[in-house]
Design an enzyme around this catalytic site. Structure first.
Site, PDB file in Angstrom:
ATOM      1  N   ARG A 162     -32.908 -15.480  -4.113  1.00 22.69           N
ATOM      2  CA  ARG A 162     -33.428 -14.613  -4.459  1.00 22.69           C
ATOM      3  C   ARG A 162     -34.772 -14.906  -5.324  1.00 22.69           C
ATOM      4  O   ARG A 162     -35.064 -14.300  -6.282  1.00 22.69           O
ATOM      5  CB  ARG A 162     -32.777 -13.615  -5.261  1.00 22.69           C
ATOM      6  N   SER A 237     -28.072  -5.099  -5.322  1.00 22.28           N
ATOM      7  CA  SER A 237     -27.339  -5.843  -6.586  1.00 22.28           C
ATOM      8  C   SER A 237     -28.162  -5.758  -7.631  1.00 22.28           C
ATOM      9  O   SER A 237     -29.466  -6.376  -7.478  1.00 22.28           O
ATOM     10  CB  SER A 237     -27.212  -7.415  -5.957  1.00 22.28           C
ATOM     11  N   GLU A 333     -31.579  -9.096 -11.195  1.00 16.66           N
ATOM     12  CA  GLU A 333     -32.218  -9.476  -9.966  1.00 16.66           C
ATOM     13  C   GLU A 333     -33.344  -8.551  -9.647  1.00 16.66           C
ATOM     14  O   GLU A 333     -34.429  -8.579  -9.320  1.00 16.66           O
ATOM     15  CB  GLU A 333     -31.255  -9.173  -8.693  1.00 16.66           C
TER      16      GLU A 333
HETATM   17  N1  EPU Z   1     -16.327  -8.901  -5.852  1.00 11.79           N
HETATM   18  C1  EPU Z   1     -15.467  -8.159  -6.579  1.00 11.79           C
HETATM   19  N2  EPU Z   1     -15.601  -6.877  -6.977  1.00 11.79           N
HETATM   20  C2  EPU Z   1     -16.937  -6.169  -6.799  1.00 11.79           C
HETATM   21  C3  EPU Z   1     -17.834  -6.673  -5.825  1.00 11.79           C
HETATM   22  C4  EPU Z   1     -17.550  -8.157  -5.452  1.00 11.79           C
HETATM   23  O1  EPU Z   1     -14.432  -8.549  -6.763  1.00 11.79           O
HETATM   24  O2  EPU Z   1     -16.891  -4.932  -6.834  1.00 11.79           O
HETATM   25  C5  EPU Z   1     -16.301 -10.088  -5.287  1.00 11.79           C
HETATM   26  C6  EPU Z   1     -15.229 -10.516  -4.237  1.00 11.79           C
HETATM   27  O3  EPU Z   1     -14.378 -11.674  -4.616  1.00 11.79           O
HETATM   28  C7  EPU Z   1     -16.005 -10.711  -2.970  1.00 11.79           C
HETATM   29  C8  EPU Z   1     -17.204 -11.539  -3.661  1.00 11.79           C
HETATM   30  O4  EPU Z   1     -17.337 -10.809  -4.966  1.00 11.79           O
HETATM   31  O5  EPU Z   1     -15.414 -11.257  -2.063  1.00 11.79           O
HETATM   32  C9  EPU Z   1     -18.473 -11.285  -2.862  1.00 11.79           C
HETATM   33  O6  EPU Z   1     -18.802  -9.813  -2.673  1.00 11.79           O
HETATM   34  P1  EPU Z   1     -19.893  -9.363  -1.667  1.00 11.79           P
HETATM   35  O7  EPU Z   1     -19.704  -9.942  -0.230  1.00 11.79           O
HETATM   36  O8  EPU Z   1     -20.229  -7.933  -1.516  1.00 11.79           O
HETATM   37  O9  EPU Z   1     -21.363 -10.138  -2.103  1.00 11.79           O
HETATM   38  P2  EPU Z   1     -21.887 -10.341  -3.284  1.00 11.79           P
HETATM   39  O10 EPU Z   1     -22.147 -11.774  -3.829  1.00 11.79           O
HETATM   40  O11 EPU Z   1     -21.630  -9.381  -4.344  1.00 11.79           O
HETATM   41  C10 EPU Z   1     -24.186 -10.855  -2.275  1.00 11.79           C
HETATM   42  C11 EPU Z   1     -25.736 -10.265  -2.391  1.00 11.79           C
HETATM   43  C12 EPU Z   1     -25.761  -9.250  -1.568  1.00 11.79           C
HETATM   44  C13 EPU Z   1     -25.607  -9.367  -0.025  1.00 11.79           C
HETATM   45  C14 EPU Z   1     -24.164  -9.710   0.138  1.00 11.79           C
HETATM   46  C15 EPU Z   1     -23.653 -10.357   1.349  1.00 11.79           C
HETATM   47  C16 EPU Z   1     -26.489 -11.064  -4.476  1.00 11.79           C
HETATM   48  C17 EPU Z   1     -26.998 -10.905  -5.934  1.00 11.79           C
HETATM   49  N3  EPU Z   1     -25.999 -10.220  -3.674  1.00 11.79           N
HETATM   50  O12 EPU Z   1     -23.399  -9.870  -2.982  1.00 11.79           O
HETATM   51  O13 EPU Z   1     -27.269  -8.752  -1.573  1.00 11.79           O
HETATM   52  O14 EPU Z   1     -25.585  -8.250   0.678  1.00 11.79           O
HETATM   53  O15 EPU Z   1     -23.771 -11.057  -1.055  1.00 11.79           O
HETATM   54  O16 EPU Z   1     -24.425 -11.542   1.798  1.00 11.79           O
HETATM   55  O17 EPU Z   1     -26.585 -12.281  -4.124  1.00 11.79           O
HETATM   56  C18 EPU Z   1     -28.863  -7.513  -2.758  1.00 11.79           C
HETATM   57  O18 EPU Z   1     -29.355  -8.528  -2.819  1.00 11.79           O
HETATM   58  O19 EPU Z   1     -29.310  -6.412  -3.233  1.00 11.79           O
HETATM   59  C19 EPU Z   1     -27.624  -7.556  -1.904  1.00 11.79           C
HETATM   60  C20 EPU Z   1     -26.878  -6.295  -1.503  1.00 11.79           C
END
Ligand code: EPU
Length: 337
Positions: A162, A237, A333
């Site tokens: 990012r 995010s 972010e």
């Molecule tokens: N999780 C929780 N609770 C929540 C949300 C997430 O416990 O409310 C934990 C879970 O363990 C889950 C893990 O977080 O398995 C990962 O969650 P998710 O797959 O939703 O991905 P993320 O790490 O929260 C990142 C990006 C997203 C992108 C997704 C998929 C960042 C800051 N965010 O989210 O990007 O869509 O991975 O690749 O890196 C964005 O940048 O705006 C965005 C949406």
């Protein structure tokens, strides 16, 4: 090209914040943009792209220049792939759909990311195992001081998680005009490693996925947990997933044995910020007309009519709480304006 005054920016930011621009203009060509930048009567100028990665906490006391450059150009097709130059004002997801229609592969995992093409290199958009840098060839950007156009190679952009040079050393100095990507025309390299994609493809009963199937799976996953900015204002995010040292992680694991984690390098561990925020009790919390999304704690939302300032205060409360409970610094972010 018309310059208006006291213009609401509500339609121009995905958080749906009703902040005002003192002056506002939409530019449709590079020449118009160059011309507007030389208008000395407006001392302060503010560049607005797709408005998908910012939180407006106040009115903008400047000439807001909305980048509305359009166009998709196929530059070069060979047996190994295709090079496409796309203008900064094109909607990112519409561009993904255009590529799918032409059977061009490489950005299907980046389906449904809100915002415009011009924002994509600034924060190296990424999702479901793919980042823009994986297909990026170059971009052209306008030097705001000299009005000249410079081409940036992938190396010049210094992409990170990012992050890019446009968020770092060159912040505010260049306006992205277009982005050139290299995509595949056959033998597409499918990225299905991100767990949820495989599960979703199974649900869709797809055994030999195409790039269209991957896109469909990603769209389904996103729609199941991320709010549609047209319905509930948000900027995806709000925070980056923090990277902590292995040592700090081992300490943390004593108290939180189930904390999810991804190894980044020998000494660095990435923790999902969504998990931290959820376990700090914020998931789904609503404060009047703003709050934390009920299905993904990493997303702050405007339920309608919220002030950017209030959402910003909430983000600070989340940061201090996460610091107190987990001793982790959460970095926004989203750009706070
Ligand atoms: N999780 C929780 N609770 C929540 C949300 C997430 O416990 O409310 C934990 C879970 O363990 C889950 C893990 O977080 O398995 C990962 O969650 P998710 O797959 O939703 O991905 P993320 O790490 O929260 C990142 C990006 C997203 C992108 C997704 C998929 C960042 C800051 N965010 O989210 O990007 O869509 O991975 O690749 O890196 C964005 O940048 O705006 C965005 C949406």
């Amino acid at each position: 090209m018309t310059i208006s005054s006291n213009t609401s920016l509500k339609p121009y930011n995905t958080f749906g914040i009703d902040a005002k621009a003192k002056y506002f203009v939409s530019v449709k060509t590079v020449e118009e943009l160059q011309q507007v930048l030389t208008l000395d009567q407006y001392d302060e100028k503010f560049i607005l792209g797709g408005g998908s990665n910012m939180l407006l906490t106040k009115d903008i006391d400047a000439l807001v220049i909305h980048i509305d450059l359009k166009g998709i150009e196929v530059c070069n097709t060979s047996t190994s792939g295709v090079t496409i130059k796309v203008s900064a004002g094109e909607n990112w997801h519409d561009f993904v759909l255009w590529c799918l229609k032409h059977n061009y592969g490489g950005i299907e995992n980046l389906s449904l990311i809100p915002g415009n093409v011009g924002t994509a290199p600034i924060q190296n958009i990424g999702a479901y195992g793919v980042e823009l840098k994986d297909v990026f060839e170059s971009c052209e950007a306008l030097d705001v001081t000299s009005g000249t156009i410079k081409t940036f190679s992938k190396d010049d952009c210094d992409f990170g998680y990012r992050n890019s040079i446009f968020k770092g050393d060159l912040k505010g100095q260049y306006i992205i005009l277009n982005v050139t990507v290299r995509l595949t025309t056959k033998d597409h390299v499918l990225k299905t490693d991100y767990g949820a994609i495989k599960t979703e493809l199974k649900k869709l009963e797809v055994t030999k996925p195409t790039i269209n199937d991957i896109s469909k799976a990603v769209i389904n996953i996103r729609q199941s947990k991320l709010p549609d900015p047209k319905v509930i204002g948000n900027s995806g995010s709000f925070f980056k997933n923090p990277v902590i040292s292995k040592e700090a992680f081992e300490l943390l694991r004593v108290n939180f044995p189930n904390i999810p984690n991804y190894i980044v390098s020998e000494n660095e561990i990435k923790i999902p910020a969504g998990w931290l925020i959820e376990h700090a009790g914020f998931k789904g919390k609503r404060f009047e007309n703003y709050g934390v999304h009920e299905k993904q704690a990493l997303v702050l939302v405007n339920h309608g009519g919220a002030k950017g300032k209030d959402i910003f205060e909430l983000s600070k409360l989340i940061q201090t709480t996460i610091k107190r409970i987990f001793n982790i610094n959460l970095e926004a972010e989203v750009n706070i304006i």
